[in-house]
Motif scaffolding. Structure first.
Motif, PDB file in Angstrom:
ATOM      1  N   PRO A  11      -7.061 -36.920 -40.947  1.00 24.16           N
ATOM      2  CA  PRO A  11      -8.125 -37.912 -41.165  1.00 24.16           C
ATOM      3  C   PRO A  11      -7.827 -39.228 -40.441  1.00 24.16           C
ATOM      4  O   PRO A  11      -6.764 -39.369 -39.813  1.00 24.16           O
ATOM      5  CB  PRO A  11      -8.072 -38.123 -42.682  1.00 24.16           C
ATOM      6  N   SER A  14      -4.211 -41.468 -40.327  1.00 23.08           N
ATOM      7  CA  SER A  14      -3.082 -40.574 -40.607  1.00 23.08           C
ATOM      8  C   SER A  14      -1.956 -40.729 -39.593  1.00 23.08           C
ATOM      9  O   SER A  14      -0.872 -40.160 -39.775  1.00 23.08           O
ATOM     10  CB  SER A  14      -3.563 -39.120 -40.656  1.00 23.08           C
ATOM     11  N   LYS A  16      -2.447 -40.215 -36.052  1.00 22.53           N
ATOM     12  CA  LYS A  16      -2.647 -39.325 -34.903  1.00 22.53           C
ATOM     13  C   LYS A  16      -2.355 -40.055 -33.594  1.00 22.53           C
ATOM     14  O   LYS A  16      -1.653 -39.556 -32.726  1.00 22.53           O
ATOM     15  CB  LYS A  16      -4.085 -38.778 -34.884  1.00 22.53           C
ATOM     16  N   THR A  17      -2.908 -41.250 -33.469  1.00 21.32           N
ATOM     17  CA  THR A  17      -2.699 -42.008 -32.232  1.00 21.32           C
ATOM     18  C   THR A  17      -1.241 -42.438 -32.102  1.00 21.32           C
ATOM     19  O   THR A  17      -0.667 -42.379 -31.022  1.00 21.32           O
ATOM     20  CB  THR A  17      -3.650 -43.225 -32.185  1.00 21.32           C
ATOM     21  N   SER A  52      -3.463 -47.740 -31.713  1.00 23.38           N
ATOM     22  CA  SER A  52      -3.369 -47.222 -33.080  1.00 23.38           C
ATOM     23  C   SER A  52      -3.732 -48.323 -34.060  1.00 23.38           C
ATOM     24  O   SER A  52      -3.813 -49.493 -33.693  1.00 23.38           O
ATOM     25  CB  SER A  52      -1.952 -46.724 -33.365  1.00 23.38           C
ATOM     26  N   SER A  54      -1.921 -49.487 -36.161  1.00 23.58           N
ATOM     27  CA  SER A  54      -0.799 -50.406 -36.307  1.00 23.58           C
ATOM     28  C   SER A  54      -0.570 -51.195 -35.010  1.00 23.58           C
ATOM     29  O   SER A  54       0.496 -51.761 -34.791  1.00 23.58           O
ATOM     30  CB  SER A  54       0.460 -49.625 -36.698  1.00 23.58           C
ATOM     31  N   ALA A 138      -2.951 -39.164 -44.310  1.00 22.85           N
ATOM     32  CA  ALA A 138      -2.860 -40.613 -44.476  1.00 22.85           C
ATOM     33  C   ALA A 138      -2.493 -40.892 -45.935  1.00 22.85           C
ATOM     34  O   ALA A 138      -2.023 -40.001 -46.635  1.00 22.85           O
ATOM     35  CB  ALA A 138      -4.197 -41.261 -44.110  1.00 22.85           C
ATOM     36  N   ALA A 171      -9.190 -43.655 -45.875  1.00 21.67           N
ATOM     37  CA  ALA A 171      -8.529 -42.383 -46.120  1.00 21.67           C
ATOM     38  C   ALA A 171      -8.531 -42.136 -47.621  1.00 21.67           C
ATOM     39  O   ALA A 171      -8.261 -43.051 -48.397  1.00 21.67           O
ATOM     40  CB  ALA A 171      -7.100 -42.431 -45.588  1.00 21.67           C
TER      41      ALA A 171
HETATM   42  P1  ADP Z   1      -5.233 -42.439 -36.527  1.00 23.53           P
HETATM   43  O1  ADP Z   1      -5.159 -42.365 -35.024  1.00 23.53           O
HETATM   44  O2  ADP Z   1      -4.907 -41.125 -37.196  1.00 23.53           O
HETATM   45  O3  ADP Z   1      -6.521 -43.013 -37.039  1.00 23.53           O
HETATM   46  P2  ADP Z   1      -3.309 -44.565 -36.219  1.00 23.53           P
HETATM   47  O4  ADP Z   1      -2.136 -43.967 -35.484  1.00 23.53           O
HETATM   48  O5  ADP Z   1      -4.281 -45.366 -35.417  1.00 23.53           O
HETATM   49  O6  ADP Z   1      -4.071 -43.400 -37.029  1.00 23.53           O
HETATM   50  O7  ADP Z   1      -2.811 -45.510 -37.385  1.00 23.53           O
HETATM   51  C1  ADP Z   1      -1.810 -45.155 -38.322  1.00 23.53           C
HETATM   52  C2  ADP Z   1      -1.345 -46.436 -38.994  1.00 23.53           C
HETATM   53  O8  ADP Z   1      -2.424 -46.980 -39.749  1.00 23.53           O
HETATM   54  C3  ADP Z   1      -0.242 -46.291 -40.000  1.00 23.53           C
HETATM   55  O9  ADP Z   1       1.037 -46.258 -39.429  1.00 23.53           O
HETATM   56  C4  ADP Z   1      -0.424 -47.552 -40.854  1.00 23.53           C
HETATM   57  O10 ADP Z   1       0.230 -48.644 -40.244  1.00 23.53           O
HETATM   58  C5  ADP Z   1      -1.905 -47.834 -40.764  1.00 23.53           C
HETATM   59  N1  ADP Z   1      -2.700 -47.547 -41.969  1.00 23.53           N
HETATM   60  C6  ADP Z   1      -3.736 -48.302 -42.414  1.00 23.53           C
HETATM   61  N2  ADP Z   1      -4.305 -47.750 -43.506  1.00 23.53           N
HETATM   62  C7  ADP Z   1      -3.631 -46.611 -43.779  1.00 23.53           C
HETATM   63  C8  ADP Z   1      -3.758 -45.576 -44.791  1.00 23.53           C
HETATM   64  N3  ADP Z   1      -4.698 -45.603 -45.726  1.00 23.53           N
HETATM   65  N4  ADP Z   1      -2.877 -44.542 -44.732  1.00 23.53           N
HETATM   66  C9  ADP Z   1      -1.914 -44.506 -43.789  1.00 23.53           C
HETATM   67  N5  ADP Z   1      -1.755 -45.431 -42.818  1.00 23.53           N
HETATM   68  C10 ADP Z   1      -2.600 -46.481 -42.790  1.00 23.53           C
END
Ligand code: ADP
Ligand code: MG
Length: 184
Positions: A11, A14, A16-17, A52, A54, A138, A171
């Motif tokens: 989701p 989580s 992914k990036t 990402s 973060s 996530a 999430a």
């Molecule tokens: P995705 O590409 O899967 O959307 P990202 O790699 O961009 O995910 O971001 C992951 C980062 O988002 C985590 O390391 C954390 O710092 C942040 N984060 C913010 N909200 C959440 C959440 N509800 N659960 C987990 N990580 C979160």
């Protein structure tokens, strides 16, 4: 080098990036030529970066469709990374297969489900043809449990593709995910 297809899914939020960036960074340390692509539909934060939540980022080339990836890959490229791969149509299946057959390591990251819990675009077939699959979770914004669902906060816009951030999506674990649909 033997080519192959890796898929990172889960989701929103989580990681992914982050995982895609981690793999790309390690390849760059190994001095392998990497190219990173993303669909132009994902225009949050930055036009040409993969970012990402973060704020980690790597430079990416925006493409309007999957075929454009084939046209842009150089002969010297060893690794192709594609973020937000769920936004491509099914042509992406042929494209990544072709690249892998050429000996390229293809790393794809994308949402497995949309906010309605439905399979997102080409993801089912992509997961089938993958050599390696990583499904990550996530953290549920309500209770802190592992979260596999992307919940869309109530809003006027009913389109499936609505690119947005924490103001639009959260999430959620199963218990705190309550999208109501006749089909489920
Ligand atoms: P995705 O590409 O899967 O959307 P990202 O790699 O961009 O995910 O971001 C992951 C980062 O988002 C985590 O390391 C954390 O710092 C942040 N984060 C913010 N909200 C959440 C959440 N509800 N659960 C987990 N990580 C979160
Ligand atoms: Mg991402």
């Amino acid at each position: 080098q033997t080519g192959g297809i890796e898929v990172v899914c889960g989701p929103m939020f989580s990681g992914k990036t982050e995982e895609l960036i981690r793999r790309v960074t390690r390849a760059q340390i190994a001095r392998q030529k990497v190219q990173i692509f993303k669909p132009v539909i994902d225009d949050r934060y930055h036009k040409t970066n993969v970012v990402s939540h973060s704020s980690r980022h790597v430079e990416a080339e925006p493409v309007k469709d999957a075929v454009e990836i084939l046209q842009k890959v150089y002969d010297s490229t060893r690794i192709v990374a594609i973020d937000e791969v769920q936004f491509f149509d099914n042509t992406i299946i042929k494209v990544v297969s072709k690249l892998a057959r050429r000996g390229i390591r293809v790393i794809c990251a994308g949402l497995d489900q949309d906010f309605k819990s439905k399979a997102f675009g080409p993801m089912p077939e992509l997961l089938c043809i993958a050599d390696d699959v990583m499904k990550i979770q996530a953290i549920c914004t309500v209770c802190g449990a592992p979260a596999s669902k992307t919940y869309r906060l109530p809003s006027e816009n009913k389109k499936t593709v609505l690119v947005g951030e924490a103001d639009l999506y959260e999430a959620r674990c199963r218990a705190h995910y309550d999208y109501l649909d006749e089909d489920q």
